[in-house]
Design a protein around this motif. Sequence first.
Motif, PDB file in Angstrom:
ATOM      1  N   ALA A   1      -5.303   4.731  -6.979  1.00 61.52           N
ATOM      2  CA  ALA A   1      -4.325   3.872  -7.644  1.00 61.52           C
ATOM      3  C   ALA A   1      -4.148   2.575  -6.867  1.00 61.52           C
ATOM      4  CB  ALA A   1      -2.985   4.590  -7.753  1.00 61.52           C
ATOM      5  N   THR A   2      -3.725   1.524  -7.568  1.00 60.03           N
ATOM      6  CA  THR A   2      -3.390   0.263  -6.920  1.00 60.03           C
ATOM      7  C   THR A   2      -2.002  -0.167  -7.364  1.00 60.03           C
ATOM      8  OG1 THR A   2      -4.346  -1.067  -8.700  1.00 60.03           O
ATOM      9  CG2 THR A   2      -5.805  -0.513  -6.863  1.00 60.03           C
ATOM     10  N   GLY A   3      -1.364  -0.966  -6.536  1.00 62.73           N
ATOM     11  CA  GLY A   3      -0.042  -1.474  -6.862  1.00 62.73           C
ATOM     12  C   GLY A   3       0.376  -2.531  -5.875  1.00 62.73           C
ATOM     13  N   ARG A   4       1.590  -2.993  -6.034  1.00 63.21           N
ATOM     14  CA  ARG A   4       2.109  -4.013  -5.110  1.00 63.21           C
ATOM     15  C   ARG A   4       2.324  -3.439  -3.715  1.00 63.21           C
ATOM     16  NH1 ARG A   4       4.028  -8.677  -4.001  1.00 63.21           N
ATOM     17  NH2 ARG A   4       6.025  -8.957  -3.031  1.00 63.21           N
ATOM     18  N   ALA A   5       2.747  -2.183  -3.633  1.00 63.69           N
ATOM     19  CA  ALA A   5       2.998  -1.513  -2.353  1.00 63.69           C
ATOM     20  C   ALA A   5       2.885  -0.005  -2.569  1.00 63.69           C
ATOM     21  CB  ALA A   5       4.389  -1.883  -1.838  1.00 63.69           C
ATOM     22  N   PHE A   6       3.133   0.744  -1.513  1.00 61.15           N
ATOM     23  CA  PHE A   6       3.018   2.199  -1.558  1.00 61.15           C
ATOM     24  C   PHE A   6       3.831   2.807  -2.699  1.00 61.15           C
ATOM     25  CE2 PHE A   6       4.824   6.326  -0.391  1.00 61.15           C
ATOM     26  CZ  PHE A   6       3.665   7.086  -0.231  1.00 61.15           C
ATOM     27  N   ALA A   7       5.033   2.298  -2.910  1.00 64.97           N
ATOM     28  CA  ALA A   7       5.920   2.875  -3.930  1.00 64.97           C
ATOM     29  C   ALA A   7       5.312   2.830  -5.330  1.00 64.97           C
ATOM     30  CB  ALA A   7       7.264   2.149  -3.921  1.00 64.97           C
ATOM     31  N   ASP A   8       4.408   1.893  -5.576  1.00 61.79           N
ATOM     32  CA  ASP A   8       3.773   1.783  -6.892  1.00 61.79           C
ATOM     33  C   ASP A   8       2.670   2.808  -7.117  1.00 61.79           C
ATOM     34  OD1 ASP A   8       5.379  -0.402  -7.357  1.00 61.79           O
ATOM     35  OD2 ASP A   8       3.808  -1.870  -6.940  1.00 61.79           O
TER      36      ASP A   8
END
Length: 167
Positions: A150-157
């Motif tokens: 997965a990818t996101g803005r930060a870990f929480a995403d």
Amino acid sequence: IEDLNLQNDIYLLRLFYPETISKQNEINAILKEIDYTNKSIIAIAFDCSQYIYTHFTYTKGITNIETTIDEVLCHRKGVCQDFAHVLLQLLRTAGIPSRYVSGYICPKDKEMRGEGATHAWVEAYFPNYGWLGLDPTNNCIVNDQHVRLATGRAFADCTPVKGTYKG
């Protein structure tokens, strides 16, 4: 960095802004130390990743998923997710859109830090190329051992284990 045209790309613009942290002056000092002005985006990205690999100590158990960038900058120790967050802060402060990647490193003949467990790294955006994965924990370009989940803005995403349990 002047070649980046972020005005027309909401997704890239969202990945451009650094977090608000109290130790931003340390991030600025690191960028000044690696002399990021007048370098190509790829040179800045490699220099930032190498800086983390050289100046931060890979130490399990000293941080957790709630550890902040400020705390990592304070003790300069941590694991892959900590190093990924520091690299994100460096790249975004330099003006490079970047995203957090959650995944795994598959074990192979040569040992890499973080293999056989969940792992994190960063993808930086380069004009006319796209996304390139950088692993500051192992100071390498992401390769076929890295499995992206997965990818996101930060870990929480993009936490590796998230959801609900019913039973």
